[in-house]
Write a protein that holds these residues in place. Structure first.
Motif, PDB file in Angstrom:
ATOM      1  N   UNK A  93       0.830  -1.208   0.000  1.00 26.60           N
ATOM      2  CA  UNK A  93       0.000   0.000   0.000  1.00 26.60           C
ATOM      3  C   UNK A  93       0.862   1.254   0.000  1.00 26.60           C
ATOM      4  N   UNK A  94       1.901   1.270   0.830  1.00 24.62           N
ATOM      5  CA  UNK A  94       2.788   2.433   0.868  1.00 24.62           C
ATOM      6  C   UNK A  94       3.527   2.605  -0.451  1.00 24.62           C
ATOM      7  N   UNK A  95       3.923   1.497  -1.069  1.00 24.76           N
ATOM      8  CA  UNK A  95       4.601   1.573  -2.356  1.00 24.76           C
ATOM      9  C   UNK A  95       3.697   2.121  -3.448  1.00 24.76           C
ATOM     10  N   UNK A  96       2.429   1.738  -3.415  1.00 24.35           N
ATOM     11  CA  UNK A  96       1.473   2.267  -4.406  1.00 24.35           C
ATOM     12  C   UNK A  96       1.291   3.772  -4.224  1.00 24.35           C
ATOM     13  N   UNK A  97       1.186   4.202  -2.972  1.00 24.81           N
ATOM     14  CA  UNK A  97       1.029   5.645  -2.708  1.00 24.81           C
ATOM     15  C   UNK A  97       2.246   6.408  -3.216  1.00 24.81           C
ATOM     16  N   UNK A  98       3.456   5.873  -2.947  1.00 26.52           N
ATOM     17  CA  UNK A  98       4.666   6.561  -3.407  1.00 26.52           C
ATOM     18  C   UNK A  98       4.758   6.572  -4.920  1.00 26.52           C
ATOM     19  N   UNK A  99       4.264   5.507  -5.556  1.00 33.09           N
ATOM     20  CA  UNK A  99       4.354   5.435  -7.010  1.00 33.09           C
ATOM     21  C   UNK A  99       3.309   6.264  -7.731  1.00 33.09           C
ATOM     22  N   UNK A 100       2.125   6.379  -7.145  1.00 34.40           N
ATOM     23  CA  UNK A 100       1.022   7.074  -7.817  1.00 34.40           C
ATOM     24  C   UNK A 100       1.003   8.556  -7.474  1.00 34.40           C
ATOM     25  N   UNK A 101       1.142   8.858  -6.196  1.00 34.85           N
ATOM     26  CA  UNK A 101       1.083  10.254  -5.761  1.00 34.85           C
ATOM     27  C   UNK A 101       2.399  10.959  -6.064  1.00 34.85           C
ATOM     28  N   UNK A 102       2.322  12.111  -6.644  1.00 37.45           N
ATOM     29  CA  UNK A 102       3.528  12.865  -6.969  1.00 37.45           C
ATOM     30  C   UNK A 102       3.862  13.911  -5.907  1.00 37.45           C
ATOM     31  N   UNK A 123       5.041  15.545  -2.404  1.00 39.37           N
ATOM     32  CA  UNK A 123       6.197  15.201  -1.585  1.00 39.37           C
ATOM     33  C   UNK A 123       5.793  14.394  -0.359  1.00 39.37           C
ATOM     34  N   UNK A 124       4.581  14.655   0.182  1.00 43.60           N
ATOM     35  CA  UNK A 124       4.182  13.958   1.399  1.00 43.60           C
ATOM     36  C   UNK A 124       4.104  12.454   1.190  1.00 43.60           C
ATOM     37  N   UNK A 125       3.886  12.016  -0.066  1.00 46.21           N
ATOM     38  CA  UNK A 125       3.767  10.583  -0.332  1.00 46.21           C
ATOM     39  C   UNK A 125       5.055   9.839   0.017  1.00 46.21           C
ATOM     40  N   UNK A 126       6.196  10.520  -0.108  1.00 50.37           N
ATOM     41  CA  UNK A 126       7.456   9.856   0.206  1.00 50.37           C
ATOM     42  C   UNK A 126       7.568   9.506   1.693  1.00 50.37           C
ATOM     43  N   UNK A 127       6.817  10.231   2.527  1.00 50.15           N
ATOM     44  CA  UNK A 127       6.891   9.979   3.968  1.00 50.15           C
ATOM     45  C   UNK A 127       6.172   8.694   4.371  1.00 50.15           C
ATOM     46  N   UNK A 128       5.429   8.093   3.446  1.00 49.25           N
ATOM     47  CA  UNK A 128       4.825   6.794   3.755  1.00 49.25           C
ATOM     48  C   UNK A 128       5.886   5.722   3.970  1.00 49.25           C
ATOM     49  N   UNK A 129       7.091   5.983   3.453  1.00 51.92           N
ATOM     50  CA  UNK A 129       8.181   5.036   3.680  1.00 51.92           C
ATOM     51  C   UNK A 129       8.573   4.903   5.135  1.00 51.92           C
ATOM     52  N   UNK A 130       8.189   5.888   5.948  1.00 53.32           N
ATOM     53  CA  UNK A 130       8.531   5.853   7.370  1.00 53.32           C
ATOM     54  C   UNK A 130       7.720   4.819   8.137  1.00 53.32           C
ATOM     55  N   UNK A 174       9.127  -2.831   5.213  1.00 55.94           N
ATOM     56  CA  UNK A 174      10.171  -3.359   4.339  1.00 55.94           C
ATOM     57  C   UNK A 174      11.037  -2.255   3.753  1.00 55.94           C
ATOM     58  N   UNK A 175      10.439  -1.131   3.430  1.00 61.11           N
ATOM     59  CA  UNK A 175      11.156  -0.008   2.839  1.00 61.11           C
ATOM     60  C   UNK A 175      12.011   0.707   3.885  1.00 61.11           C
ATOM     61  N   UNK A 176      11.500   0.822   5.102  1.00 57.93           N
ATOM     62  CA  UNK A 176      12.181   1.557   6.167  1.00 57.93           C
ATOM     63  C   UNK A 176      13.576   1.000   6.464  1.00 57.93           C
ATOM     64  N   UNK A 177      13.751  -0.317   6.695  1.00 60.79           N
ATOM     65  CA  UNK A 177      15.108  -0.821   6.977  1.00 60.79           C
ATOM     66  C   UNK A 177      16.068  -0.620   5.814  1.00 60.79           C
ATOM     67  N   UNK A 178      15.546  -0.681   4.578  1.00 57.96           N
ATOM     68  CA  UNK A 178      16.413  -0.495   3.420  1.00 57.96           C
ATOM     69  C   UNK A 178      16.986   0.908   3.395  1.00 57.96           C
ATOM     70  N   UNK A 179      16.121   1.923   3.548  1.00 58.37           N
ATOM     71  CA  UNK A 179      16.599   3.313   3.536  1.00 58.37           C
ATOM     72  C   UNK A 179      17.505   3.582   4.736  1.00 58.37           C
ATOM     73  N   UNK A 180      17.178   2.995   5.878  1.00 62.60           N
ATOM     74  CA  UNK A 180      18.004   3.207   7.062  1.00 62.60           C
ATOM     75  C   UNK A 180      19.419   2.670   6.835  1.00 62.60           C
ATOM     76  N   UNK A 181      19.535   1.467   6.295  1.00 66.29           N
ATOM     77  CA  UNK A 181      20.859   0.881   6.060  1.00 66.29           C
ATOM     78  C   UNK A 181      21.634   1.681   5.019  1.00 66.29           C
TER      79      UNK A 181
END
Length: 271
Positions: free
Chosen positions: A201-210, A212-219, A223-230
Motif C-alpha cells: 500500500x505504501x509503495x502504491x502511494x509513493x508510485x502514484x502520488x507525486x 512530496x508527502x507521499x514519500x513519507x509513507x516510507x517511514x 520493508x522499505x524503512x530498513x532499506x533506507x536506514x541501512x
C-alpha cells in the motif's frame, strides 16, 4: 537475572527447533544458511579468482556492498522474526503456564524482557553475523590487512548499528503481534501478511502520488524503512527527499511503540 536468562535461553532453543521434532528445525536453519550464502559466495569468488580479474568488475571488497547485503537480509530477518516471536510467546499462552512463571520471582516485565532478549538474539544470527563475516573476510583477503582494518573499522561499527536496529525492530513487531494470540500460525501469518500489505500500500502511494508527502509513507513501511536506514548509515544515496535521520527516528519510534503494545497486552492477560 538467572531466571530471565533461563527464559531467554529456553525460548532461543525452542525458536531454533531444539528439543522439538526434526521438521521444526528445517525452516529456521534454512533461513540462517540462506542469510550466510551471499557472503560465503562472495568470499569464494575472492579466493578462487585473482584480485586483478575481479577489479575488472568492481573493487574486490565491493562485489557485494554491506548496504546491498542488508537489503537482502531484511526479508530473511522478517520471516525468522515471525517464526521466533510466535514460538516465544504463543506456546506459554496456549498451555496457560504464565501463572507458573508469575508465581516465582519472575514478573510480567521480566518475563517479557527474557522473550525480547531471546527473539533479538535469534534475529542477530542473520542480521549481524553474515555481514560481519563478509567484513572479516574483506580484512583477511586485503593486500595489507592492517591498513584495510584501520581504514574500514568504521564499516564494522556501521554493520553493528544496522544489524542491531534491524533485529530490534522486527523482534519488537513480531512479539507485539504474537502477544494477541496463542496460535503460532496466526501470529506468524499476521506479521508476514500485514508487513506485505502495508508495504504494498505504501509503495502504491509513493508510485502514484507525486506530492512530496507521499514519500513519507516510507517511514511506516516495514520493508522499505530498513532499506533506507541501512543505505543512510552506509552513506549511500537514499533516492528520496526524506532525511535519513527521520528513518532512524521512525525505526526507534516503531520499536518503542511495539514494545509498549507488547507490555500493555500482557497486562490484560487473564489466567
Amino acid at each position: 537475572a538467572w531466571s530471565v536468562l533461563a527464559i531467554a535461553t529456553g525460548s532461543m532453543r525452542r525458536s531454533m527447533g531444539f528439543k522439538r521434532p526434526g521438521s521444526a528445525k528445517v525452516l529456521p536453519f534454512l533461513l540462517v544458511l540462506f542469510a550466510f550464502f551471499p557472503g560465503i559466495a562472495v568470499v569464494g569468488f575472492r579466493v578462487l579468482f585473482p584480485a586483478r580479474v575481479l577489479r575488472r568488475v568492481a573493487a574486490p571488497d565491493q562485489l557485494f556492498s554491506y548496504g546491498s547485503y542488508f537489503n537482502f537480509l531484511r526479508l530473511v530477518v522478517l520471516v525468522l522474526a515471525a517464526l521466533a516471536a510466535a514460538e516465544a510467546l504463543c506456546p506459554d499462552r496456549r498451555q496457560r503456564v504464565l501463572s507458573l512463571y508469575y508465581a516465582s520471582p519472575i514478573r510480567p516485565l521480566l518475563y517479557l524482557l527474557g522473550q525480547v532478549l531471546a527473539v533479538t538474539a535469534v534475529l542477530l544470527l542473520v542480521a549481524l553475523l553474515p555481514p560481519l563475516l563478509l567484513w572479516t573476510a574483506n580484512v583477511g583477503l586485503a593486500d595489507d590487512s592492517l591498513v584495510y582494518l584501520r581504514d574500514n573499522l568504521d564499516q564494522a561499527a556501521k554493520i553493528l548499528a544496522t544489524g542491531s536496529l534491524l533485529a530490534l525492530l522486527y523482534a519488537a513487531l513480531g512479539l507485539a503481534v504474537a502477544s494477541f494470540t496463542d496460535r503460532r500460525a496466526y501470529a506468524a501469518g499476521t506479521l508476514l501478511g500485514g508487513a506485505l500489505v502495508i508495504s504494498a500500500a505504501a509503495g502504491i502511494v509513493r508510485g502514484v502520488m507525486k506530492e512530496r508527502w507521499a514519500e513519507y509513507t516510507g517511514l511506516i513501511d516495514p520493508l522499505y524503512l530498513p532499506t533506507r536506514l541501512s543505505r543512510w548509515i552506509f552513506g549511500l544515496k537514499l533516492e528520496t527527499s526524506v532525511s535519513g535521520y527521520l528513518f532512524l527516528l521512525a525505526t526507534l519510534a516503531i520499536t518503542v511503540l511495539a514494545l509498549a503494545v507488547l507490555v500493555r497486552s500482557y497486562r490484560a492477560v487473564r489466567f
